[in-house]
Write a protein that holds these residues in place. Sequence first.
Motif, short mmCIF file in Angstrom:
data_model
loop_
_atom_site.label_atom_id
_atom_site.label_comp_id
_atom_site.label_asym_id
_atom_site.label_seq_id
_atom_site.Cartn_x
_atom_site.Cartn_y
_atom_site.Cartn_z
N ALA A 173 33.03 40.71 41.47
CA ALA A 173 33.88 41.83 41.85
C ALA A 173 33.08 43.11 41.78
CB ALA A 173 35.09 41.92 40.93
N ILE A 174 33.35 44.00 42.72
CA ILE A 174 32.69 45.31 42.77
C ILE A 174 33.78 46.37 42.72
CG2 ILE A 174 31.23 46.85 44.14
CD1 ILE A 174 30.06 44.24 45.46
N ILE A 175 33.63 47.29 41.78
CA ILE A 175 34.60 48.38 41.65
C ILE A 175 33.86 49.69 41.86
CG2 ILE A 175 36.32 49.51 40.20
CD1 ILE A 175 36.57 46.78 38.71
N VAL A 176 34.24 50.39 42.92
CA VAL A 176 33.63 51.66 43.31
C VAL A 176 34.62 52.76 42.96
CG1 VAL A 176 32.69 52.99 45.24
CG2 VAL A 176 32.46 50.49 45.23
N ASN A 177 34.13 53.85 42.39
CA ASN A 177 35.03 54.99 42.16
C ASN A 177 34.38 56.26 42.67
OD1 ASN A 177 34.40 56.88 39.52
ND2 ASN A 177 33.48 54.85 39.33
N GLY A 178 35.22 57.13 43.22
CA GLY A 178 34.76 58.41 43.75
C GLY A 178 34.61 58.38 45.26
N GLY A 213 39.18 45.10 49.51
CA GLY A 213 39.00 44.02 50.47
C GLY A 213 38.01 43.00 49.98
N ILE A 214 37.64 42.14 50.89
CA ILE A 214 36.74 41.04 50.60
C ILE A 214 35.46 41.23 51.42
CG2 ILE A 214 36.47 38.52 50.62
CD1 ILE A 214 38.84 39.72 48.84
N ILE A 215 34.34 40.99 50.76
CA ILE A 215 33.05 41.06 51.43
C ILE A 215 32.14 39.97 50.87
CG2 ILE A 215 32.37 42.92 49.86
CD1 ILE A 215 30.45 43.90 52.01
N LYS A 216 31.74 39.06 51.73
CA LYS A 216 30.83 37.97 51.36
C LYS A 216 31.29 37.23 50.09
CE LYS A 216 27.85 39.17 54.59
NZ LYS A 216 28.20 38.71 55.91
N GLY A 217 32.56 36.92 50.01
CA GLY A 217 33.09 36.17 48.88
C GLY A 217 33.29 36.97 47.61
N ARG A 218 33.16 38.28 47.69
CA ARG A 218 33.40 39.17 46.54
C ARG A 218 34.62 40.03 46.84
NH1 ARG A 218 28.82 36.82 46.74
NH2 ARG A 218 27.30 37.03 45.07
N VAL A 219 35.36 40.36 45.80
CA VAL A 219 36.45 41.31 45.95
C VAL A 219 35.89 42.69 45.63
CG1 VAL A 219 37.33 40.98 43.60
CG2 VAL A 219 38.85 41.88 45.36
N ILE A 253 26.31 42.07 46.21
CA ILE A 253 26.61 40.83 46.93
C ILE A 253 25.51 39.80 46.72
CG2 ILE A 253 26.89 39.84 49.24
CD1 ILE A 253 28.10 42.63 50.02
N ALA A 254 24.28 40.27 46.63
CA ALA A 254 23.13 39.36 46.45
C ALA A 254 23.02 38.84 45.02
CB ALA A 254 21.85 40.08 46.85
N ASN A 255 23.71 39.48 44.09
CA ASN A 255 23.65 39.11 42.68
C ASN A 255 24.72 38.04 42.39
OD1 ASN A 255 23.88 38.97 39.88
ND2 ASN A 255 23.57 41.16 39.58
#
Length: 170
Positions: free
Chosen positions: A78-83, A132-138, A71-73
Amino acid sequence: MASATHHEHKHHAPRSIGCMVITCSDTRTPETDASGQLIQKLLKEQGHSIAAYHLVKDEPAQITARITEGIANESVQAIIVNGGTGISRRDSTFEAVDAMLEKRLDGFGEVFRYLTYQEIGSPAIMSRATAGIIKGRVLFSTPGSENAVRLAMEKLILPELGHLVKELTK
């Protein structure tokens, strides 16, 4: 049939999105993280960039720290988390991600489980995939299997990624 408005929105969406990929696993290494590598490969093939990649243990503090870093970058849209989206005792990714979301995209998890059900049947109910959305990021959180990652990326994430990011800039 998709409406002309839907196509128009996608037409004006950014073509290249800066993405962070986070794999949550207690057993994988960067060399054995086939799902994280697949996400990066599919993103790059569609013209998106990988701003950061991390492999963390399925520990809420580690997961939230990496998401906060993303989020700070400014280059991460977009952030994609897996696992870590299952129901075993060690699966805690869902709780970490869900607690951070400001707006939930419930349709992502619902459609993902529906598509999964079409492929594997009733075990699909055990997936806690979410977005979802967090601090303007999906942010998308998918199961860690290669098949689940491919399904989420090809059927849901890649087709809508630019459109979602465009909507967040309104």
